[in-house]
Write a protein that holds these residues in place. Structure first.
Motif, short mmCIF file in Angstrom:
data_model
loop_
_atom_site.label_atom_id
_atom_site.label_comp_id
_atom_site.label_asym_id
_atom_site.label_seq_id
_atom_site.Cartn_x
_atom_site.Cartn_y
_atom_site.Cartn_z
N ASP A 132 18.12 59.20 -44.71
CA ASP A 132 19.07 59.28 -45.81
C ASP A 132 18.97 60.56 -46.62
O ASP A 132 19.30 60.60 -47.80
CB ASP A 132 18.95 58.06 -46.74
CG ASP A 132 19.20 56.75 -46.02
OD1 ASP A 132 19.72 56.79 -44.88
OD2 ASP A 132 18.89 55.69 -46.58
N LEU A 293 28.63 55.20 -47.59
CA LEU A 293 27.53 55.74 -46.79
C LEU A 293 26.55 54.63 -46.45
O LEU A 293 26.18 53.83 -47.32
CB LEU A 293 26.82 56.86 -47.56
CG LEU A 293 27.75 57.99 -48.01
CD1 LEU A 293 26.95 59.08 -48.72
CD2 LEU A 293 28.51 58.58 -46.83
N LYS A 295 22.92 53.19 -44.89
CA LYS A 295 21.53 53.62 -44.85
C LYS A 295 20.97 53.74 -43.44
O LYS A 295 21.38 53.02 -42.54
CB LYS A 295 20.65 52.58 -45.55
CG LYS A 295 20.98 52.32 -46.96
CD LYS A 295 20.07 51.23 -47.48
CE LYS A 295 20.79 50.42 -48.52
NZ LYS A 295 19.91 49.42 -49.14
N LYS A 474 24.55 55.22 -51.54
CA LYS A 474 24.48 54.50 -50.26
C LYS A 474 24.46 52.99 -50.44
O LYS A 474 24.56 52.25 -49.46
CB LYS A 474 23.26 54.97 -49.46
CG LYS A 474 21.93 54.56 -50.06
CD LYS A 474 20.78 55.23 -49.32
CE LYS A 474 19.45 54.86 -49.98
NZ LYS A 474 18.32 55.57 -49.35
#
Ligand SMILES: *[C@@H]1O[C@H](CO)[C@@H](O)[C@H](O)[C@H]1NC(C)=O
Ligand SMILES: *[C@@H]1O[C@H](CO)[C@@H](O)[C@H](O)[C@H]1NC(C)=O
Ligand SMILES: *[C@@H]1O[C@H](CO)[C@@H](O)[C@H](O)[C@H]1NC(C)=O
Length: 503
Positions: A132, A293, A295, A474
């Motif tokens: 990440d 987004l 992970k 995220k």
């Protein structure tokens, strides 16, 4: 070392501390220290300009309906209209579409939305850099488009790529302007930025990230291609880097796409971001950019992905509605939150003052939370087993046990909850994300002799504003809204996720 990011090579990186050879982490992309002058005033004229102090101004969020798409010119609008008119059963499946240059592009439609594997409206796979640290998006530059893996950075305005002359051009794909039919150097005449005749030097350019880490080069103008060639945005400024401070060699990125609300450039003639241009030129259906987004795997640091979507509120993995708050700066995606707390401790309580400011900015270019040092001291002191190192060989001083957030571990540890309240709604971060790079323990020698220590996701930033980075993004859906074609009512939206366990 398992990760290509944590490398034994001397990667000076962009972290604010002086990083020595040995243990270093090239982090995306560092706290923005230069936002404020020593006496506490905004250092960039466009940051927190007058609107910042006028949050009581009525918010005239304009209404949108599906007829927005009908007004849109351009191929994207027509294609999306067509999609609205075909039966649901025909909306799925692979499409073979010829792009502007007659080349076949494979795309697919899912739930009525158009996706493209090669140059995506909706892409990003965190395959090059793990854990990440950065999500990369393919964007095409020039004609024919030269695809490069770009960091989308809502915390800066200028877009840059490596020029053929630069740095690690041999190891990184770079943009070759001599292979683009539409490339022109940019020059400024009577204060106006314009395309220069061939042979004219490009305007000098520099941009500073983090602790005044610079990238230097010259400015050109060319088309950017997002997703299908349908989302081609002509005549945008792009900087060609010829030199940079430090190294970005460990990173998968081949450039940065500036996606701040508006220009924050240091360059005469200003800067238009691609998202501003798409919005003001009516190239997208609605003036939204959604970031969803996903992970990476905590144990391996691999995987992840997710997508960025231009032109709509993407309900992919969205749970419930969107909470909006006004964007208060014409440069950064910044606003006010109601409160920030950790366990029983409220960290930000003094509206309108700098003592415990409630300002935030959403920065997809920052890996973690960069908070006022008074906040990070309190948060980290409450994370069980935390340690602050003064060893400068590591990227960040605040360390926490790598096991933080694991279900079994938390039964004993019972770490408090982090909570950010925005316009009446609470947003939390799962305890597992109090750790950054959970799969890469810091050497015990740098952690006061303790083993199994990793970086905390809460690190020191500027005193005046909380920089909300990927550790938060995220775990949520974040929507950036340019406020319509006239860019008049910018706002930031937050939604929860179906795929995140917040407990
Ligand atoms: C390219 O990468 C190799 C191996 O990582 C390295 O030895 C070399 O110095 C790099 N070249 C450039 C121009 O950075
Ligand atoms: C653009 O400017 C750069 C830097 O000044 C120069 O090296 C290059 O030759 C110029 N390109 C064109 C097409 O004029
Ligand atoms: C909070 O949301 C409400 C409802 O959408 C809106 O009217 C209000 O202006 C928002 N407040 C801020 C500070 O953005």
């Amino acid at each position: 070392m398992k990760s290509t990011v944590l490398s034994v090579a001397a990667l000076v990186g962009l972290a604010s501390t002086v990083v020595q050879a040995g243990q270093s982490l090239d982090v995306t992309h560092e706290p923005i220290k230069g936002l404020w002058t020593a006496d506490g005033r905004p250092s960039h004229p466009n940051f927190l300009a007058s609107r910042w102090q006028t949050s009581s101004m009525p918010l005239n969020f304009r209404k949108r309906d599906s007829s927005d798409s009908k007004r849109l010119g351009g191929k994207l609008g027509r294609l999306l209209d067509k999609l609205d008119n075909v039966g649901q059963d025909k909306k799925s499946g692979l499409l073979k579409i010829l792009n502007n240059y007659g080349k076949e592009v494979t795309s697919w439609i899912e739930n009525g939305k158009l996706f493209d594997a090669s140059l995506g409206i909706v892409i990003n796979k965190a395959t090059d850099n793990s854990a990440d640290n950065e999500w990369l998006v393919n964007v095409g530059f020039g004609t024919l488009p030269q695809p490069l893996k770009m960091v989308f950075d809502t915390g800066s305005s200028d877009t840059w790529v490596y020029s053929p002359a630069c740095c690690y051009a041999n190891n990184h794909t770079f943009f070759n302007p001599s292979r683009s039919f539409t490339y022109r150097n940019r020059t400024v005449v009577n204060g106006e930025a314009q395309a220069a005749p061939k042979g004219t030097p490009g305007q000098d350019w520099s941009y500073y990230y983090g602790s005044n880490t610079g990238v230097y080069g010259y400015v050109g103008l060319d088309a950017f291609t997002f997703g299908l060639p349908l989302l081609r945005v002509d005549n945008l400024p792009v900087a060609l880097a010829t030199e940079l401070d430090g190294s970005r060699a460990s990173r998968g990125m081949e450039g940065i796409i500036g996606l701040s609300t508006g220009s924050g450039t240091y360059t005469d003639g200003g800067w238009t971001t691609p998202f501003e241009a798409m919005s003001s030129r009516g190239l997208i259906r609605q003036t939204y950019l959604t970031a969803t987004l996903i992970k990476a795997d905590r144990n391996t640091g691999n995987g992840g992905g997710g997508r960025y979507t231009f032109g709509e509120i993407d309900n992919y993995k969205l749970k419930g509605g969107i909470t909006w708050t006004r964007a208060l700066s014409p440069y950064l995606w910044a606003g006010y939150f109601d409160s920030m707390s950790f366990g029983g401790t409220t960290l930000a309580t003094a509206p309108g003052t700098d003592d415990a400011p409630i300002r935030f900015m959403i920065d997809t270019g920052s890996a973690v939370f960069y908070l006022p040092p008074a906040f990070t001291a309190q948060i980290n002191s409450k994370i069980v087993g935390s340690y602050k190192t003064d060893d400068t060989s590591v990227a960040f001083p605040y360390l926490v046990p790598c096991n933080t957030g694991l279900k079994q571990y938390e039964k004993q540890a019972k770490n408090p909850s982090f909570n950010l309240k925005i316009n009446g709604t609470d947003f939390t971060v799962p305890k597992e994300d109090y750790v950054f790079y959970a799969n890469e323990p810091v050497p015990a020698s740098a952690a006061g002799g303790k083993t199994g220590m990793c970086y905390s996701a809460f690190q020191d930033g500027p005193d005046q504003i909380s920089i909300i980075g990927l550790s938060f993004i995220k775990n949520n859906v974040v929507v950036f809204d340019q406020g319509g074609k006239d860019l008049s009512a910018r706002r930031i939206g937050f939604g929860k996720r179906t795929d995140v366990d917040y407990s």
